[in-house]
Design an enzyme around this catalytic site. Structure first.
Site, PDB file in Angstrom:
ATOM      1  N   CYS A 122      -2.949  13.137   9.220  1.00 35.20           N
ATOM      2  CA  CYS A 122      -2.655  12.467  10.494  1.00 35.20           C
ATOM      3  C   CYS A 122      -1.356  11.656  10.443  1.00 35.20           C
ATOM      4  CB  CYS A 122      -3.813  11.582  10.920  1.00 35.20           C
ATOM      5  SG  CYS A 122      -5.357  12.486  11.046  1.00 35.20           S
TER       6      CYS A 122
ATOM      7  N   HIS B 199      -0.808   6.745  15.935  1.00 37.40           N
ATOM      8  CA  HIS B 199      -1.725   7.879  15.786  1.00 37.40           C
ATOM      9  C   HIS B 199      -2.988   7.599  16.592  1.00 37.40           C
ATOM     10  CE1 HIS B 199      -4.241  10.954  14.336  1.00 37.40           C
ATOM     11  NE2 HIS B 199      -4.994  10.164  13.583  1.00 37.40           N
TER      12      HIS B 199
ATOM     13  N   ASN C 284      -8.619  13.052  18.632  1.00 32.86           N
ATOM     14  CA  ASN C 284      -7.712  12.941  17.497  1.00 32.86           C
ATOM     15  C   ASN C 284      -7.178  14.340  17.156  1.00 32.86           C
ATOM     16  OD1 ASN C 284      -6.519  12.647  14.983  1.00 32.86           O
ATOM     17  ND2 ASN C 284      -8.170  11.393  14.115  1.00 32.86           N
TER      18      ASN C 284
HETATM   19  O1  UT7 Z   1      -6.998  10.113  11.705  1.00 38.81           O
HETATM   20  C1  UT7 Z   1      -7.743   9.223  10.974  1.00 38.81           C
HETATM   21  C2  UT7 Z   1      -9.095   9.787  11.021  1.00 38.81           C
HETATM   22  N1  UT7 Z   1     -10.192   9.044  11.390  1.00 38.81           N
HETATM   23  C3  UT7 Z   1     -10.306   7.818  11.879  1.00 38.81           C
HETATM   24  O2  UT7 Z   1      -9.414   7.063  12.093  1.00 38.81           O
HETATM   25  C4  UT7 Z   1     -11.706   7.381  12.148  1.00 38.81           C
HETATM   26  C5  UT7 Z   1     -11.950   5.974  11.788  1.00 38.81           C
HETATM   27  N2  UT7 Z   1     -13.331   5.625  11.986  1.00 38.81           N
HETATM   28  C6  UT7 Z   1     -13.927   5.573  13.205  1.00 38.81           C
HETATM   29  O3  UT7 Z   1     -13.305   5.853  14.211  1.00 38.81           O
HETATM   30  C7  UT7 Z   1     -15.359   5.125  13.274  1.00 38.81           C
HETATM   31  O4  UT7 Z   1     -15.770   4.649  12.026  1.00 38.81           O
HETATM   32  C8  UT7 Z   1     -16.327   6.222  13.769  1.00 38.81           C
HETATM   33  C9  UT7 Z   1     -16.055   6.513  15.235  1.00 38.81           C
HETATM   34  C10 UT7 Z   1     -16.158   7.471  12.943  1.00 38.81           C
HETATM   35  C11 UT7 Z   1     -17.771   5.756  13.634  1.00 38.81           C
HETATM   36  O5  UT7 Z   1     -17.960   4.562  14.355  1.00 38.81           O
HETATM   37  P1  UT7 Z   1     -18.762   3.341  13.692  1.00 38.81           P
HETATM   38  O6  UT7 Z   1     -18.822   2.321  14.710  1.00 38.81           O
HETATM   39  O7  UT7 Z   1     -18.096   3.040  12.384  1.00 38.81           O
HETATM   40  O8  UT7 Z   1     -20.194   3.980  13.507  1.00 38.81           O
HETATM   41  P2  UT7 Z   1     -21.015   4.197  12.150  1.00 38.81           P
HETATM   42  O9  UT7 Z   1     -20.398   5.221  11.299  1.00 38.81           O
HETATM   43  O10 UT7 Z   1     -21.312   2.873  11.562  1.00 38.81           O
HETATM   44  O11 UT7 Z   1     -22.361   4.770  12.741  1.00 38.81           O
HETATM   45  C12 UT7 Z   1     -23.222   3.999  13.567  1.00 38.81           C
HETATM   46  C13 UT7 Z   1     -24.417   4.836  13.953  1.00 38.81           C
HETATM   47  C14 UT7 Z   1     -25.068   5.540  12.771  1.00 38.81           C
HETATM   48  O12 UT7 Z   1     -26.465   5.539  13.001  1.00 38.81           O
HETATM   49  P3  UT7 Z   1     -27.403   4.494  12.260  1.00 38.81           P
HETATM   50  O13 UT7 Z   1     -27.199   4.751  10.794  1.00 38.81           O
HETATM   51  O14 UT7 Z   1     -26.914   3.148  12.688  1.00 38.81           O
HETATM   52  O15 UT7 Z   1     -28.772   4.852  12.756  1.00 38.81           O
HETATM   53  C15 UT7 Z   1     -24.570   6.950  12.881  1.00 38.81           C
HETATM   54  O16 UT7 Z   1     -25.463   7.890  12.319  1.00 38.81           O
HETATM   55  O17 UT7 Z   1     -23.995   5.879  14.854  1.00 38.81           O
HETATM   56  C16 UT7 Z   1     -24.482   7.137  14.365  1.00 38.81           C
HETATM   57  N3  UT7 Z   1     -23.571   8.182  14.789  1.00 38.81           N
HETATM   58  C17 UT7 Z   1     -23.641   8.779  15.985  1.00 38.81           C
HETATM   59  N4  UT7 Z   1     -24.501   8.628  17.018  1.00 38.81           N
HETATM   60  C18 UT7 Z   1     -24.299   9.374  18.099  1.00 38.81           C
HETATM   61  C19 UT7 Z   1     -22.515   8.697  14.118  1.00 38.81           C
HETATM   62  N5  UT7 Z   1     -21.893   9.635  14.863  1.00 38.81           N
HETATM   63  C20 UT7 Z   1     -22.584   9.692  16.037  1.00 38.81           C
HETATM   64  C21 UT7 Z   1     -22.448  10.464  17.201  1.00 38.81           C
HETATM   65  N6  UT7 Z   1     -23.314  10.267  18.210  1.00 38.81           N
HETATM   66  N7  UT7 Z   1     -21.453  11.369  17.354  1.00 38.81           N
END
Ligand code: UT7
Length: 328
Positions: free
Chosen positions: A122, A255, A285
């Site tokens: 990225c 980005h 993204n």
């Molecule tokens: O180019 C660089 C590449 N990537 C990035 O910059 C991404 C950087 N990270 C992020 O954008 C965020 O960390 C995410 C969007 C990936 C995740 O958001 P978060 O607020 O950090 O959520 P999390 O990983 O802590 O997950 C929270 C909950 C989890 O459930 P539990 O364990 O709390 O029950 C996940 O399993 O959300 C769940 N979850 C989802 N629920 C519904 C994860 N993905 C999804 C989904 N739909 N698509």
């Protein structure tokens, strides 16, 4: 002797997105048929993403890259024959080799000059732009095409809701020309390979077989935290290098990974939200394509004008990050 030209100036841009738009609702409904739960509400709240463009199965990165490149050439009023350097930033190349840049060169009917790919995920476009700037400053290129292009949908594990909802396909391009007028003012690139595991697609094709894991894997929270601190530090460093105050920046083109990262970043830097270009809602993204797509969108809708001071920033797998500061 011709006078020496000290700047690489952006003289045109282009962006291309594959026509199929997949909304969060459509994606959620598709995933539900495979017992994978997600929703428009979750995706919008956590990421700001509302939709993404997805390439048809037979569409490759070089096809998207060629379309964006042609639009950038048209915008610049430059012919393919004038281009002496093509750099494509991509993590989803058509082939192991030749490079996607060589395929684009052939598609455009350009001949001669150098063509190669840059792999910095990225951060790829910012890496490629800094590389082209260095070529131009060194007198090794006069007209360069810098492209970020991806078919990221091809490396997504569609059974992993933590990643598959985040990405989209597309391509963006700029034409850089040697110029006496200020263009790229400073560039700052960084990598920390010890963080390779937080975002990777650690597979390959070897001996005729897929080895390792060919899908994108990410520790979202680790990437999130590193991204905000890395981008904030890089922004300050690149401004210092150019002797410019952060407050003098007209546009931040970061980005496009997650709108929450962008909000944290602009707050940390004290840059008002109106100065931050955001396309992640519509494009999701698109990895190396996200910065040139956002730059092109804001040039075409009249926000980014000639003379404006723009800071472009990339961050992603590697771990890599960096900034380029340019006078448009
Ligand atoms: O180019 C660089 C590449 N990537 C990035 O910059 C991404 C950087 N990270 C992020 O954008 C965020 O960390 C995410 C969007 C990936 C995740 O958001 P978060 O607020 O950090 O959520 P999390 O990983 O802590 O997950 C929270 C909950 C989890 O459930 P539990 O364990 O709390 O029950 C996940 O399993 O959300 C769940 N979850 C989802 N629920 C519904 C994860 N993905 C999804 C989904 N739909 N698509």
């Amino acid at each position: 002797m011709e006078s020496s030209m000290s700047y690489a100036k952006i003289v045109g841009s282009g962006g291309y997105l594959p026509p199929r738009i997949v909304s969060n609702d459509e994606l959620a409904a598709e995933l539900a048929t495979r017992q994978i739960a997600t929703s428009d509400t979750w995706i919008v709240e956590r990421t700001g993403i509302r939709q993404r463009h997805i390439a048809a199965p037979d569409v490759t990165t070089s096809m998207l890259a060629t379309k964006a490149a042609q639009l950038a050439l048209d915008d610049a009023g430059v012919t393919a024959a004038e281009v002496d350097l093509i750099i494509v930033a991509t993590s989803t190349p058509d082939f192991i080799f030749p490079s996607t840049a060589c395929l684009v060169q052939a598609n455009l009917g350009a001949k001669g000059g150098a063509a190669f790919d840059v792999q910095a995920v990225c951060s790829g476009f910012v890496y490629a732009l800094a590389t082209a700037d260095a070529f131009i400053q060194a007198g090794r290129s006069r007209v360069a095409l810098v492209i970020g292009a991806e078919v990221f949908s091809s490396i997504l594990d569609w059974s992993d809701r933590g990643t598959c909802v985040l990405f989209g396909d597309g391509a963006g391009a700029v034409v850089l020309k040697a110029s006496e007028e200020p263009g790229v003012l400073a560039a700052q690139l960084n990598a920390d390979g010890s963080q390779m595991k937080i975002l990777c697609a650690a597979g390959n094709v070897m001996h005729g077989k897929v080895v390792g894991d060919p899908f994108l894997r990410m520790d979202g929270q680790a990437v999130f935290k590193l991204a905000v601190t890395a981008l904030a530090r890089s922004a300050k460093e690149v401004c210092q290098q150019a002797g410019i105050d952060l407050a003098d920046i007209d546009w931040l083109v970061p980005h496009q990974a997650n709108v929450r990262i962008l909000n944290f970043l602009s707050r940390k830097l004290g840059i008002p939200d109106e100065k931050v270009i955001i396309t992640v809602d519509k494009h999701a993204n698109t990895s190396a394509a996200s910065v040139p797509l956002a730059l092109d969108a804001a040039r075409r809708d009249g926000r980014i004008k000639s003379g404006d001071l723009v800071m472009m920033q990339g961050v992603g797998g590697g771990f890599t990050w960096g900034s380029v500061l340019a006078r448009m």
